[in-house]
Motif scaffolding. Structure first.
Motif, PDB file in Angstrom:
ATOM      1  N   LEU A 185       0.862  -1.184   0.000  1.00  0.00           N
ATOM      2  CA  LEU A 185       0.000   0.000   0.000  1.00  0.00           C
ATOM      3  C   LEU A 185       0.900   1.236   0.000  1.00  0.00           C
ATOM      4  O   LEU A 185       2.068   1.159   0.421  1.00  0.00           O
TER       5      LEU A 185
ATOM      6  N   ARG B 168      -2.251   2.488  11.309  1.00  0.00           N
ATOM      7  CA  ARG B 168      -3.705   2.652  11.213  1.00  0.00           C
ATOM      8  C   ARG B 168      -4.413   1.498  11.941  1.00  0.00           C
ATOM      9  O   ARG B 168      -5.330   1.704  12.737  1.00  0.00           O
TER      10      ARG B 168
ATOM     11  N   GLU C 206     -11.699   2.807   5.401  1.00  0.00           N
ATOM     12  CA  GLU C 206     -11.051   4.135   5.466  1.00  0.00           C
ATOM     13  C   GLU C 206     -10.175   4.368   4.231  1.00  0.00           C
ATOM     14  O   GLU C 206     -10.202   5.427   3.627  1.00  0.00           O
ATOM     15  N   LEU C 207      -9.402   3.337   3.869  1.00  0.00           N
ATOM     16  CA  LEU C 207      -8.470   3.491   2.741  1.00  0.00           C
ATOM     17  C   LEU C 207      -9.220   3.751   1.439  1.00  0.00           C
ATOM     18  O   LEU C 207      -8.785   4.551   0.612  1.00  0.00           O
TER      19      LEU C 207
ATOM     20  N   GLU D 106     -10.438   7.281   1.504  1.00  0.00           N
ATOM     21  CA  GLU D 106      -9.326   8.226   1.314  1.00  0.00           C
ATOM     22  C   GLU D 106      -8.636   8.035  -0.035  1.00  0.00           C
ATOM     23  O   GLU D 106      -7.603   8.647  -0.308  1.00  0.00           O
TER      24      GLU D 106
ATOM     25  N   ILE E  73      -0.462   1.700   7.014  1.00  0.00           N
ATOM     26  CA  ILE E  73      -1.400   0.627   7.354  1.00  0.00           C
ATOM     27  C   ILE E  73      -1.124   0.017   8.725  1.00  0.00           C
ATOM     28  O   ILE E  73      -2.060  -0.267   9.487  1.00  0.00           O
TER      29      ILE E  73
ATOM     30  N   ALA F 282      -0.842   5.393   3.458  1.00  0.00           N
ATOM     31  CA  ALA F 282      -1.857   4.516   4.061  1.00  0.00           C
ATOM     32  C   ALA F 282      -1.480   4.198   5.506  1.00  0.00           C
ATOM     33  O   ALA F 282      -2.346   3.939   6.336  1.00  0.00           O
TER      34      ALA F 282
ATOM     35  N   LEU G 218      -6.865   5.621  -1.149  1.00  0.00           N
ATOM     36  CA  LEU G 218      -5.501   5.099  -1.031  1.00  0.00           C
ATOM     37  C   LEU G 218      -5.451   3.629  -1.446  1.00  0.00           C
ATOM     38  O   LEU G 218      -4.380   3.022  -1.503  1.00  0.00           O
ATOM     39  N   TRP G 219      -6.610   3.068  -1.676  1.00  0.00           N
ATOM     40  CA  TRP G 219      -6.686   1.647  -2.050  1.00  0.00           C
ATOM     41  C   TRP G 219      -8.025   1.448  -2.750  1.00  0.00           C
ATOM     42  O   TRP G 219      -9.043   1.967  -2.281  1.00  0.00           O
TER      43      TRP G 219
END
Ligand SMILES: Cc1ncc(COP(=O)(O)O)c(C=O)c1O
Length: 465
Positions: free
Chosen positions: A398, A407, A456-457, A460, A404, A402, A462-463
């Protein structure tokens, strides 16, 4: 919740304003400060406001028998009353230092019958490097000085052990000791070259070691440092047979094999030491710390073979001594903690518990494979990790934004579990007393946190799942 009477805001402020923490991102610390962990009980810890968390990281891979053991508190208090401290320099000792040394020699594999005490893992690794150089000097092999270690290995935070450490991130902006330490690639089967079997990869890792010794010249290489399972570098279990074969290569060129069991010692993999029982490795030296007292006192130890002891216990020159040691080597309260900790581990068969619950823990974590961002679940027994990826097929990561690991740790903490982020990984090393039901609670929190993180990703951007 536990009803606690700490002034959590005052503690938070004092800490933020005055405590220079280890391993901290000070760009955020100045705003966020620290979470104040005030008490513990079993596998749980409580913050200063009384909120309870599953301690998924065992303090820092160390609180093996769990928190709040009255027996431990009694043992420490009793030793403090008898004698709080006495030097063990020259020809002095204390009862706990002597008894623990004998106990460790009994627990250690093969001829590791001699114990040198330190106060932690870095000190153990730092001191053994000095011992081994002394050993070869004694034998007149004065060019044998170089150290081989592995990329992503973690061995400590002193100047020398940070140099031996192979995690690039850990050295940003810091100096290292030039030309003393040489790294070979990390034996990470998950990130092995495309199209290579694990067996072929294992062969390559062993060739890497032998080639490095030959490149440096066997007459210049003194020691090889390796953790049985790499911890802070990402819970890397090497290919089958790796350690035994690496030892054979070391023995061929008279290179001492230092097995860094700072994390894997004292039950984390279901045995007091993992080298022999888990990996069929008889090292020349084991270095350890952490679980030796389950974190109730700072203590480290180096377990030396008879052969090394026989060489280093003869002075370099007439009238010289083995001038190596620390004020707190063999501290009696720390050694009393070690003795009581081992007594509890044996009485409760904590290693047996780990051998039973560990495979269950791993299987439950593997149930997370139904989440598409879970790339790899790995590790062994009570030393486990989940690697998160953007795409399981390509193993692509990612984007850094991110964050991750952080997070998922944040989301898990909000839900009552502390797990450790390392880059795009989350690492688990809980107290060894964790039950199957408590494993279920922890894995459920990780599942919820990873699921929320995916949402969330996506939000946002991001994914894209
Ligand atoms: C494998 C290993 N070796 C050495 C160390 C350093 O130990 P300490 O932090 O007690 O100095 C650690 C710490 O996490 C470790 O994981």
């Amino acid at each position: 919740m536990r009803n606690l009477k700490y002034d959590s805001k005052a503690l938070w402020r004092m800490d933020r304003d005055h405590y220079v923490h280890p391993w901290t991102d000070f760009s955020t610390f100045k705003e966020t400060g620290s979470d104040v962990i005030a008490e513990g009980d079993g596998i749980y810890v409580f913050d200063a406001d009384g909120k309870r968390y599953i301690d998924g990281i065992g303090g820092l891979w160390c609180v093996n028998i769990g928190y709040g053991r009255e027996e431990m508190a009694q043992a420490l208090a009793e030793q403090a009353r008898r004698i709080c401290y006495y030097s063990t320099f020259t020809h002095l000792t204390t009862p706990p230092a002597a008894e623990l040394a004998a106990k460790l020699a009994q627990l250690a594999p093969g001829p590791l019958n001699h114990v040198f005490y330190t106060t932690g893992g870095s000190e153990s690794n730092d001191a053994i490097a000095r011992f081994i150089a002394f050993y070869f000097n004694r034998l007149g092999k004065k060019s044998k000085k170089k150290i081989i270690a592995r990329t992503d290995g973690y061995h400590g935070s002193t100047l020398l052990t940070a140099t031996i450490t192979g995690v690039a991130f850990d050295k940003i902006g810091f100096d290292t000791i030039e030309d003393l330490v040489h790294h070979i690639p990390c034996p990470n089967p998950y990130r092995r070259p495309e199209g290579m079997t694990v067996e072929e990869f294992g062969d390559q890792c062993i060739a890497d070691l032998e080639n490095k010794i030959l490149e440096l010249g066997p007459e210049n290489v003194a020691m090889f440092f390796a953790e049985p399972i790499m911890g802070a570098g990402g819970v890397i279990v090497p290919p089958p047979g790796y350690h035994k074969r690496a030892k054979e290569v070391c023995a061929k060129y008279e290179v001492k094999y230092i097995s860094d069991e700072v994390v894997t010692g004292f039950g984390r993999l279901g045995h007091f030491f993992a080298s022999k029982d888990n990996f069929d490795l008889q090292p020349d030296v084991i270095t350890t710390a952490k679980g030796i007292t389950s974190g109730y006192q700072p203590l480290g130890a180096i377990l030396l073979s008879d052969e090394i002891y026989d060489v280093i216990s003869v002075p370099q020159e007439k009238g010289a001594m083995l001038t190596n040691g620390f004020t707190y080597s063999g501290h009696p309260i720390a050694c009393a903690a070690g003795l009581k900790n081992i007594e509890i581990m044996e009485r409760e068969d904590i290693c047996g518990h780990v051998r039973e619950v560990g495979p269950y823990f791993k299987k439950r974590l593997e149930s997370l494979y139904d989440l598409p961002i879970v790339g790899d679940v790995r590790g062994s027994h009570f030393m486990l990790c989940v690697e998160f990826v953007a795409d399981r097929k390509t193993k692509a990561l990612l984007p850094p934004e991110a964050a991750i690991g952080n997070r998922i740790s944040r989301l898990a903490q909000e839900r009552g579990a502390i797990i450790r982020p390392i880059g795009h990984l989350n690492v688990m090393s809980p107290p060894l007393t964790m039950t199957k039901a408590q494993v279920d609670d922890l894995v459920e929190i990780i599942r919820q946190s990873a699921t929320l993180a995916m949402d969330e990703l996506k939000r946002e951007k991001l994914w894209n799942g």
